[in-house]
Design a protein around this motif. Structure first.
Motif, PDB file in Angstrom:
ATOM      1  N   ARG A   5       0.843  -1.191   0.000  1.00 15.95           N
ATOM      2  CA  ARG A   5       0.000   0.000   0.000  1.00 15.95           C
ATOM      3  C   ARG A   5       0.874   1.234   0.000  1.00 15.95           C
ATOM      4  NH1 ARG A   5      -5.376  -0.149   1.990  1.00 15.95           N
ATOM      5  NH2 ARG A   5      -5.342   2.071   1.500  1.00 15.95           N
ATOM      6  N   MET A   6       0.444   2.259  -0.739  1.00 12.40           N
ATOM      7  CA  MET A   6       1.162   3.521  -0.758  1.00 12.40           C
ATOM      8  C   MET A   6       0.146   4.645  -0.582  1.00 12.40           C
ATOM      9  SD  MET A   6       4.150   4.610  -3.374  1.00 12.40           S
ATOM     10  CE  MET A   6       5.271   5.957  -3.001  1.00 12.40           C
ATOM     11  N   LEU A  39      -0.335   4.648 -14.126  1.00  7.28           N
ATOM     12  CA  LEU A  39       0.442   3.414 -14.064  1.00  7.28           C
ATOM     13  C   LEU A  39       1.876   3.823 -14.345  1.00  7.28           C
ATOM     14  CD1 LEU A  39      -1.879   1.033 -16.118  1.00  7.28           C
ATOM     15  CD2 LEU A  39      -1.267   0.746 -13.706  1.00  7.28           C
ATOM     16  N   ALA A  42       8.858   1.290 -13.121  1.00  8.19           N
ATOM     17  CA  ALA A  42      10.172   1.776 -12.685  1.00  8.19           C
ATOM     18  C   ALA A  42      11.140   0.597 -12.696  1.00  8.19           C
ATOM     19  CB  ALA A  42      10.061   2.436 -11.317  1.00  8.19           C
ATOM     20  N   THR A  45       9.405  -2.050 -10.001  1.00  5.62           N
ATOM     21  CA  THR A  45       8.052  -1.857  -9.461  1.00  5.62           C
ATOM     22  C   THR A  45       7.140  -1.306 -10.555  1.00  5.62           C
ATOM     23  OG1 THR A  45       8.697   0.370  -8.790  1.00  5.62           O
ATOM     24  CG2 THR A  45       8.740  -1.323  -7.065  1.00  5.62           C
ATOM     25  N   LEU A  47       3.802   1.270 -10.164  1.00  7.95           N
ATOM     26  CA  LEU A  47       2.918   2.009  -9.268  1.00  7.95           C
ATOM     27  C   LEU A  47       1.546   2.127  -9.929  1.00  7.95           C
ATOM     28  CD1 LEU A  47       2.532   3.962  -6.749  1.00  7.95           C
ATOM     29  CD2 LEU A  47       3.124   5.807  -8.329  1.00  7.95           C
TER      30      LEU A  47
ATOM     31  N   HIS B  40       3.719   8.150 -16.390  1.00  9.43           N
ATOM     32  CA  HIS B  40       4.560   7.161 -17.071  1.00  9.43           C
ATOM     33  C   HIS B  40       5.433   7.791 -18.144  1.00  9.43           C
ATOM     34  CE1 HIS B  40       1.045   7.657 -19.562  1.00  9.43           C
ATOM     35  NE2 HIS B  40       1.625   7.022 -20.556  1.00  9.43           N
ATOM     36  N   PRO B 204       4.982   2.684   1.943  1.00  7.94           N
ATOM     37  CA  PRO B 204       5.305   1.283   1.649  1.00  7.94           C
ATOM     38  C   PRO B 204       6.700   0.812   2.101  1.00  7.94           C
ATOM     39  CG  PRO B 204       5.598   2.607  -0.319  1.00  7.94           C
ATOM     40  CD  PRO B 204       5.046   3.524   0.747  1.00  7.94           C
ATOM     41  N   ARG B 205       7.629   1.694   2.438  1.00  9.37           N
ATOM     42  CA  ARG B 205       8.994   1.247   2.747  1.00  9.37           C
ATOM     43  C   ARG B 205       9.328   1.469   4.217  1.00  9.37           C
ATOM     44  NH1 ARG B 205      10.090  -2.205  -1.252  1.00  9.37           N
ATOM     45  NH2 ARG B 205       9.568  -1.280  -3.270  1.00  9.37           N
ATOM     46  N   PRO B 255      16.136   0.838  -5.566  1.00  8.65           N
ATOM     47  CA  PRO B 255      15.947   1.217  -6.978  1.00  8.65           C
ATOM     48  C   PRO B 255      14.804   2.234  -7.080  1.00  8.65           C
ATOM     49  CG  PRO B 255      16.004  -1.179  -6.712  1.00  8.65           C
ATOM     50  CD  PRO B 255      15.905  -0.592  -5.336  1.00  8.65           C
ATOM     51  N   SER B 256      14.934   3.184  -8.003  1.00 10.46           N
ATOM     52  CA  SER B 256      13.898   4.212  -8.152  1.00 10.46           C
ATOM     53  C   SER B 256      12.527   3.582  -8.337  1.00 10.46           C
ATOM     54  CB  SER B 256      14.196   5.076  -9.380  1.00 10.46           C
ATOM     55  OG  SER B 256      15.247   5.943  -9.097  1.00 10.46           O
ATOM     56  N   GLU B 257      11.520   4.190  -7.714  1.00 12.58           N
ATOM     57  CA  GLU B 257      10.149   3.696  -7.882  1.00 12.58           C
ATOM     58  C   GLU B 257       9.177   4.868  -7.928  1.00 12.58           C
ATOM     59  OE1 GLU B 257      10.146   1.009  -4.586  1.00 12.58           O
ATOM     60  OE2 GLU B 257       9.455   2.515  -3.163  1.00 12.58           O
ATOM     61  N   GLY B 258       7.966   4.608  -8.375  1.00  9.93           N
ATOM     62  CA  GLY B 258       6.961   5.653  -8.555  1.00  9.93           C
ATOM     63  C   GLY B 258       6.642   6.356  -7.252  1.00  9.93           C
ATOM     64  N   MET B 259       6.388   7.652  -7.340  1.00  5.11           N
ATOM     65  CA  MET B 259       6.084   8.468  -6.175  1.00  5.11           C
ATOM     66  C   MET B 259       4.678   9.049  -6.288  1.00  5.11           C
ATOM     67  SD  MET B 259       8.509   8.672  -3.913  1.00  5.11           S
ATOM     68  CE  MET B 259       9.494   7.178  -4.037  1.00  5.11           C
ATOM     69  N   VAL B 260       4.123   9.455  -5.149  1.00  7.59           N
ATOM     70  CA  VAL B 260       2.804  10.092  -5.108  1.00  7.59           C
ATOM     71  C   VAL B 260       2.906  11.370  -4.270  1.00  7.59           C
ATOM     72  CG1 VAL B 260       1.511   7.934  -5.378  1.00  7.59           C
ATOM     73  CG2 VAL B 260       2.094   8.737  -3.078  1.00  7.59           C
ATOM     74  N   VAL B 281       8.290  12.119 -10.562  1.00 10.85           N
ATOM     75  CA  VAL B 281       7.427  10.939 -10.762  1.00 10.85           C
ATOM     76  C   VAL B 281       8.041   9.678 -10.164  1.00 10.85           C
ATOM     77  CG1 VAL B 281       6.197  11.836 -12.760  1.00 10.85           C
ATOM     78  CG2 VAL B 281       8.279  10.520 -13.093  1.00 10.85           C
ATOM     79  N   THR B 282       9.384   9.637 -10.096  1.00  7.06           N
ATOM     80  CA  THR B 282      10.022   8.498  -9.431  1.00  7.06           C
ATOM     81  C   THR B 282      11.054   9.035  -8.447  1.00  7.06           C
ATOM     82  OG1 THR B 282      11.714   8.330 -11.144  1.00  7.06           O
ATOM     83  CG2 THR B 282       9.778   6.930 -11.404  1.00  7.06           C
ATOM     84  N   VAL B 287      10.160   5.491   1.101  1.00  6.57           N
ATOM     85  CA  VAL B 287       9.000   6.245   1.582  1.00  6.57           C
ATOM     86  C   VAL B 287       8.467   5.547   2.825  1.00  6.57           C
ATOM     87  CG1 VAL B 287       6.627   6.932   1.039  1.00  6.57           C
ATOM     88  CG2 VAL B 287       8.433   7.175  -0.682  1.00  6.57           C
TER      89      VAL B 287
END
Lengths: 230, 315
Positions: A5-6, A39, A42, A45, A47, B40, B204-205, B255-260, B281-282, B287
């Motif tokens: 979950r985020m 969507l 990365a 992952t 998202l 994206h 999530p992290r 590793p880089s991942e999507g952010m909100v 965006v990443t 987080v």
């Protein structure tokens, strides 16, 4: 695949690597429900941002898991045996909703191999400059994800014989159109910016144009072939 | 990372010249509901930093949801009306001053949260807020500008959308609005009594910091740093506190991942960054938690020096 979950309206799907991420991303784009806001693939992952006023996290997660399961199935069995799951809220036929990912012809990028780091890349790999160019033009690349700047695609090669680290000292200014290598990826700078990748060449291709229907030339899932400009 | 993509604010499509900017203040930007759906491709959602205050400004003048407003950062905006205009200011508690063009008319003063009418020649000013940071100025019809990827929002991270306002700019006003305003006035933020409380969900992290790190986040008092903007709000430990430490075994790189928006990212310094609407965006730092939608709006009103506490909310 593990799903985290985020916050109130996003889920993060963890997969083993960039290849698995772009593959899952491609599946998710085939038949995307309207409650999907973003969507974002990365490095390992994908998202999913959803509209939390229209769907709950558990249902969104179920769609993600079911689509991922189908993607895994599609890899191991023949195409027409594996049908996508049909969540109640979406049409069962994937062709009714337009997907961004199509198995069309690769995008060809005309490249001049005149980058200031070409010699250093050759030295790092213990090969000649011509061999660097040969390996770069000789394989098909796939846009795995976009990061760093609008339109900056991380391109994965079919094989990994061009893996070099980032430069020890990043440049404060890298010209637009620079073709660069680092960390197992190839990238092209859509516009002038600072950058720490090894520059091997240049292109005049327009990577990013907000006036186009598809602003990014190399959206995730796009296949790319570099062609040496004569 | 800026420059070429900026398009000039001012006369947009289908608009009428509505205002002349006399002084822009520290930073005044055009903002709407943003450009979702392009992450994206490397484009963040952007849009009004305080979504609630932005929507309220549009309601006060009877605009359609999504109409473009001015986002005024810490006051200082002065502009002259070039025609009759129905305007409203919401967001941080601030005084709005109107100097009437007609010599016999008395100056007018209003708190944020109300709508009022300007006549041609009137000069209005948004003063620096007494608390909070951002005000939203809506005009009936909405500000007009050329949309970029479907939005008139200025994205300070990638330089998309209209340029920041400058003195001398002519702002054009669209003639599309909704029906009667659904609201007559919006109550202001309550004054801070102690630290600002921001609700967030775990992860999530969070595993990168363990239970001990999560408790440290919730139990510590944090102070907003000066280097905060629309991308994110940085906080550091208050008086003698320490930054968050990673759990044993988590000293590698993520590793880089999507952010909100609302993601609370923890760089190696251990001082969290709260992502606002122009977040990348990443991102490559873990987080630990994500603010609720309401808390993202509240975070957008934080100013350097404000004290903050994080409160866990279960979903």
């Amino acid at each position: 695949m593990h799903i985290r979950r985020m916050g109130e309206s996003a889920l993060l799907a963890e997969v083993p690597d960039a290849r698995a991420a772009v593959e899952l991303y491609g599946r998710l784009r085939v038949d995307t429900p309207e409650w999907v806001v973003e969507l974002v693939p990365a490095a390992c992952t994908v998202l999913l941002v959803f509209d939390c006023e229209r769907i709950g996290a558990s249902q969104a997660g179920a769609w993600l898991a079911a689509t991922a399961a189908w993607a895994r199935g599609a890899r191991s069995t023949s195409r027409h045996e594996s049908e996508p799951p049909a969540p109640a809220s979406v049409a069962a036929d994937p062709r009714t909703r337009s997907g961004a990912v199509s198995p069309s012809e690769p995008v060809e990028i005309l490249a001049r191999y005149d980058g200031p780091d070409l010699g250093e890349v050759a030295a790092l790999l213990g090969i000649g400059v011509d061999e660097v160019v040969h390996r770069h033009t000789g394989q098909l690349w796939t846009s795995a994800f976009i990061g760093f700047a609008p339109g900056f695609a991380y391109l994965m090669g079919e094989h990994e014989p061009l893996t070099v680290p980032r430069r020890e000292t990043p440049r404060t200014a890298v010209p637009a159109g620079s073709i660069a290598l680092a960390a197992g990826f190839c990238g092209i700078y859509p516009r002038a910016s600072p950058g720490g990748w090894h520059l091997i060449g240049t292109t005049e291709a327009r990577l990013w144009d907000v006036g186009r229907a598809q602003p990014a030339l190399l959206a995730p899932g796009t296949r790319v072939r570099f062609v040496r400009e004569r | 990372m800026s420059g070429e993509a900026w398009v000039t604010a001012g006369l947009g499509p289908g608009g009428l010249a509505g205002f002349e900017v006399v002084a822009s203040g520290a930073l005044t930007l055009l903002q709407d509901a943003g450009r979702p759906g392009y992450a994206h491709l490397g484009v963040t959602t952007s849009g009004a930093a305080d979504r609630g205050a932005y929507a309220a400004a549009n309601r006060l003048v009877g605009n359609r949801p999504g109409a473009a407003c001015l986002e005024v950062t810490f006051g200082g905006l002065r502009m002259r009306a070039l025609r009759t205009a129905f305007v409203a200011v919401t967001g941080a508690p601030a005084t709005v001053l109107v100097h009437r063009a007609r010599a016999s008319a008395a100056p007018f003063e209003s708190p944020s949260g109300y709508a009022f009418t300007l006549f041609a020649g009137d000069v209005m000013e948004v003063a620096a807020p007494t608390e909070g940071l951002r005000n939203y100025l809506a005009v009936r019809g909405g500000f007009a500008a050329e949309p970029v990827l479907g939005s008139r929002s200025a994205d300070v991270l990638s330089g998309l959308g209209p340029a920041p306002l400058e003195a001398g700019d002519i702002l054009s006003v669209s003639v599309e609005a909704a029906d009667w305003p659904p609201d007559a006035f919006i109550p202001p933020l309550l004054p801070n009594a102690g630290p600002v409380r921001l609700r967030l969900t775990r992860g999530p992290r969070d595993d990168w910091f363990g239970d001990r790190g999560w408790r440290a986040l919730l139990d510590s008092l944090w102070t907003v740093s000066a280097d905060s903007n629309r991308v994110g709000v940085r906080v550091s430990p208050s008086e003698g506190g320490v930054g968050l430490r990673r759990a044993p075994g988590y000293d590698g790189e993520l590793p880089s991942e999507g952010m909100v928006a609302g993601a609370v990212q923890v760089p190696p310094s251990g001082h969290p960054v709260l992502f606002l609407r122009d977040h990348p965006v990443t991102g490559g730092y873990p987080v630990i938690g994500v603010l609720t939608e309401a808390a993202v709006d509240r975070a957008a009103q934080l100013r350097p020096g404000d004290d903050v506490r994080f409160i866990e909310t279960r979903r």
